[in-house]
Scaffold this motif. Structure first.
Motif, PDB file in Angstrom:
ATOM      1  N   TRP A  58       0.833  -1.200   0.000  1.00 44.22           N
ATOM      2  CA  TRP A  58       0.000   0.000   0.000  1.00 44.22           C
ATOM      3  C   TRP A  58       0.873   1.259   0.000  1.00 44.22           C
ATOM      4  CZ3 TRP A  58      -0.392   4.248   3.086  1.00 44.22           C
ATOM      5  CH2 TRP A  58      -1.461   5.107   2.803  1.00 44.22           C
ATOM      6  N   SER A  59       1.922   1.264   0.805  1.00 43.94           N
ATOM      7  CA  SER A  59       2.789   2.439   0.915  1.00 43.94           C
ATOM      8  C   SER A  59       3.511   2.728  -0.396  1.00 43.94           C
ATOM      9  CB  SER A  59       3.809   2.246   2.036  1.00 43.94           C
ATOM     10  OG  SER A  59       3.160   2.087   3.278  1.00 43.94           O
ATOM     11  N   THR A  60       4.057   1.697  -1.033  1.00 43.78           N
ATOM     12  CA  THR A  60       4.772   1.924  -2.291  1.00 43.78           C
ATOM     13  C   THR A  60       3.809   2.409  -3.373  1.00 43.78           C
ATOM     14  OG1 THR A  60       4.585  -0.412  -2.936  1.00 43.78           O
ATOM     15  CG2 THR A  60       6.625   0.273  -1.837  1.00 43.78           C
ATOM     16  N   ARG A  61       2.660   1.802  -3.461  1.00 44.99           N
ATOM     17  CA  ARG A  61       1.684   2.213  -4.477  1.00 44.99           C
ATOM     18  C   ARG A  61       1.177   3.625  -4.224  1.00 44.99           C
ATOM     19  NH1 ARG A  61      -1.910  -3.343  -5.272  1.00 44.99           N
ATOM     20  NH2 ARG A  61      -0.162  -4.615  -6.033  1.00 44.99           N
ATOM     21  N   SER A  62       0.964   3.955  -2.973  1.00 44.50           N
ATOM     22  CA  SER A  62       0.496   5.300  -2.636  1.00 44.50           C
ATOM     23  C   SER A  62       1.570   6.342  -2.914  1.00 44.50           C
ATOM     24  CB  SER A  62       0.055   5.356  -1.173  1.00 44.50           C
ATOM     25  OG  SER A  62      -1.055   4.513  -0.977  1.00 44.50           O
ATOM     26  N   TRP A  63       2.821   5.995  -2.654  1.00 51.88           N
ATOM     27  CA  TRP A  63       3.937   6.896  -2.949  1.00 51.88           C
ATOM     28  C   TRP A  63       3.989   7.169  -4.452  1.00 51.88           C
ATOM     29  CZ3 TRP A  63       8.322   7.209  -5.872  1.00 51.88           C
ATOM     30  CH2 TRP A  63       9.290   8.140  -5.493  1.00 51.88           C
ATOM     31  N   VAL A  64       3.923   6.113  -5.239  1.00 52.93           N
ATOM     32  CA  VAL A  64       3.987   6.244  -6.697  1.00 52.93           C
ATOM     33  C   VAL A  64       2.814   7.073  -7.217  1.00 52.93           C
ATOM     34  CG1 VAL A  64       3.817   4.960  -8.876  1.00 52.93           C
ATOM     35  CG2 VAL A  64       5.328   4.145  -7.050  1.00 52.93           C
ATOM     36  N   LYS A  65       1.634   6.814  -6.689  1.00 55.33           N
ATOM     37  CA  LYS A  65       0.440   7.558  -7.110  1.00 55.33           C
ATOM     38  C   LYS A  65       0.605   9.045  -6.791  1.00 55.33           C
ATOM     39  CE  LYS A  65      -4.602   7.505  -6.526  1.00 55.33           C
ATOM     40  NZ  LYS A  65      -4.921   8.809  -5.974  1.00 55.33           N
ATOM     41  N   ALA A  66       1.055   9.358  -5.594  1.00 50.83           N
ATOM     42  CA  ALA A  66       1.237  10.759  -5.193  1.00 50.83           C
ATOM     43  C   ALA A  66       2.266  11.452  -6.083  1.00 50.83           C
ATOM     44  CB  ALA A  66       1.648  10.846  -3.726  1.00 50.83           C
ATOM     45  N   VAL A  67       3.387  10.808  -6.322  1.00 46.60           N
ATOM     46  CA  VAL A  67       4.426  11.406  -7.168  1.00 46.60           C
ATOM     47  C   VAL A  67       3.886  11.608  -8.583  1.00 46.60           C
ATOM     48  CG1 VAL A  67       6.686  10.989  -8.220  1.00 46.60           C
ATOM     49  CG2 VAL A  67       6.358  10.593  -5.777  1.00 46.60           C
ATOM     50  N   GLY A  68       3.162  10.622  -9.090  1.00 45.03           N
ATOM     51  CA  GLY A  68       2.578  10.734 -10.425  1.00 45.03           C
ATOM     52  C   GLY A  68       1.575  11.862 -10.545  1.00 45.03           C
TER      53      GLY A  68
ATOM     54  N   ASN B 107      13.543   1.031 -14.546  1.00 50.34           N
ATOM     55  CA  ASN B 107      12.311   1.652 -14.069  1.00 50.34           C
ATOM     56  C   ASN B 107      11.526   0.634 -13.258  1.00 50.34           C
ATOM     57  OD1 ASN B 107      12.644   4.217 -15.203  1.00 50.34           O
ATOM     58  ND2 ASN B 107      11.871   3.516 -17.170  1.00 50.34           N
ATOM     59  N   PHE B 108      11.258   0.972 -12.041  1.00 54.58           N
ATOM     60  CA  PHE B 108      10.483   0.085 -11.176  1.00 54.58           C
ATOM     61  C   PHE B 108       9.017   0.178 -11.566  1.00 54.58           C
ATOM     62  CE2 PHE B 108      14.348  -0.355  -9.314  1.00 54.58           C
ATOM     63  CZ  PHE B 108      14.384  -0.887  -8.044  1.00 54.58           C
ATOM     64  N   GLN B 109       8.343  -0.958 -11.527  1.00 54.67           N
ATOM     65  CA  GLN B 109       6.933  -1.022 -11.887  1.00 54.67           C
ATOM     66  C   GLN B 109       6.115  -1.402 -10.656  1.00 54.67           C
ATOM     67  OE1 GLN B 109       5.784  -0.307 -15.094  1.00 54.67           O
ATOM     68  NE2 GLN B 109       7.892   0.363 -15.339  1.00 54.67           N
TER      69      GLN B 109
ATOM     70  N   HIS C 292      -2.638  -8.154  -7.032  1.00 59.21           N
ATOM     71  CA  HIS C 292      -1.448  -8.984  -7.206  1.00 59.21           C
ATOM     72  C   HIS C 292      -0.198  -8.176  -6.927  1.00 59.21           C
ATOM     73  CE1 HIS C 292      -4.243 -11.791  -8.982  1.00 59.21           C
ATOM     74  NE2 HIS C 292      -3.311 -12.700  -8.793  1.00 59.21           N
ATOM     75  N   VAL C 293       0.799  -8.836  -6.386  1.00 59.48           N
ATOM     76  CA  VAL C 293       2.061  -8.200  -6.032  1.00 59.48           C
ATOM     77  C   VAL C 293       2.972  -8.212  -7.256  1.00 59.48           C
ATOM     78  CG1 VAL C 293       4.063  -8.295  -4.503  1.00 59.48           C
ATOM     79  CG2 VAL C 293       1.807  -8.973  -3.642  1.00 59.48           C
ATOM     80  N   SER C 294       3.451  -7.021  -7.649  1.00 63.12           N
ATOM     81  CA  SER C 294       4.356  -6.912  -8.797  1.00 63.12           C
ATOM     82  C   SER C 294       5.768  -7.345  -8.404  1.00 63.12           C
ATOM     83  CB  SER C 294       4.383  -5.478  -9.315  1.00 63.12           C
ATOM     84  OG  SER C 294       5.153  -4.649  -8.453  1.00 63.12           O
ATOM     85  N   GLU C 295       6.614  -7.483  -9.411  1.00 62.98           N
ATOM     86  CA  GLU C 295       7.998  -7.890  -9.176  1.00 62.98           C
ATOM     87  C   GLU C 295       8.724  -6.923  -8.242  1.00 62.98           C
ATOM     88  OE1 GLU C 295      12.190  -8.649 -11.589  1.00 62.98           O
ATOM     89  OE2 GLU C 295      10.383  -8.108 -12.713  1.00 62.98           O
ATOM     90  N   HIS C 296       8.618  -5.640  -8.503  1.00 58.51           N
ATOM     91  CA  HIS C 296       9.356  -4.677  -7.690  1.00 58.51           C
ATOM     92  C   HIS C 296       8.756  -4.526  -6.295  1.00 58.51           C
ATOM     93  CE1 HIS C 296      10.845  -3.584 -11.765  1.00 58.51           C
ATOM     94  NE2 HIS C 296      11.963  -3.728 -11.088  1.00 58.51           N
ATOM     95  N   GLU C 297       7.459  -4.685  -6.178  1.00 57.78           N
ATOM     96  CA  GLU C 297       6.842  -4.705  -4.848  1.00 57.78           C
ATOM     97  C   GLU C 297       7.358  -5.910  -4.067  1.00 57.78           C
ATOM     98  OE1 GLU C 297       2.689  -2.614  -6.368  1.00 57.78           O
ATOM     99  OE2 GLU C 297       2.785  -4.783  -6.158  1.00 57.78           O
ATOM    100  N   ALA C 298       7.442  -7.050  -4.724  1.00 61.97           N
ATOM    101  CA  ALA C 298       7.946  -8.270  -4.077  1.00 61.97           C
ATOM    102  C   ALA C 298       9.399  -8.096  -3.640  1.00 61.97           C
ATOM    103  CB  ALA C 298       7.809  -9.469  -5.021  1.00 61.97           C
TER     104      ALA C 298
END
Length: 156
Positions: free
Chosen positions: A21-31, A70-72, A80-86
């Protein structure tokens, strides 16, 4: 990393879900050109992770600026958990002795050489904060879907 890759987010423990959740939220905010700290600080407070906020933000900034690729990351709603999240979950878990990967050696493959030391320190600090909050991600097993007390949806 393979303990987490392509797994349903709902099969992760609280620590794993928190990191996703934290990584996805960080990416969303930056985007969206918003301050990522503002977007996630409340959840860090709720989960007794205030001590982990700065190390998390630094970790993500280092991956963003010094990544060798580039991290995805998936969208917040994806289950589902992506490669970079994992990879991030595995690194944080391993930093606390809960993983089977050498953290520093793995970082050599992910970021520029000049960033490895700072990134290692950030991940170690984040792992320590997660341990204090009782949120260190642990390897998931085949029966992870049966962990009691897990919320039905991803964090915050």
């Amino acid at each position: 990393m393979y303990d987490y890759l392509d797994r349903p987010v709902t099969s992760l423990d609280h620590g794993g879900r928190f990191l996703v959740w934290s990584t996805r939220s960080w990416v969303k905010a930056v985007g969206e050109r918003q301050c990522p700290a503002s977007a996630i600080a409340r959840a860090f407070d709720k989960w007794n992770m205030v001590a982990g906020l700065q190390p998390f933000l630094r970790m993500m900034a280092l991956f963003n600026r010094h990544g060798l690729e580039n991290f995805q990351f998936c969208a917040l709603q994806c289950n589902h958990v992506s490669e970079h999240e994992a990879i991030i979950i595995a690194l944080v878990s391993a930093s606390r002795g809960n993983g089977r990967i050498p953290v520093r050696g793995t970082l050599d493959l992910l970021v520029e050489e000049d960033a490895v030391g700072d990134l290692f320190a950030s991940i170690a600090s984040l792992g320590q904060a997660m341990a204090l909050a009782g949120l260190v991600p642990v390897r998931t097993g085949a029966d992870a879907d049966e962990i009691e007390g897990k919320p039905e949806t991803p964090m915050p």
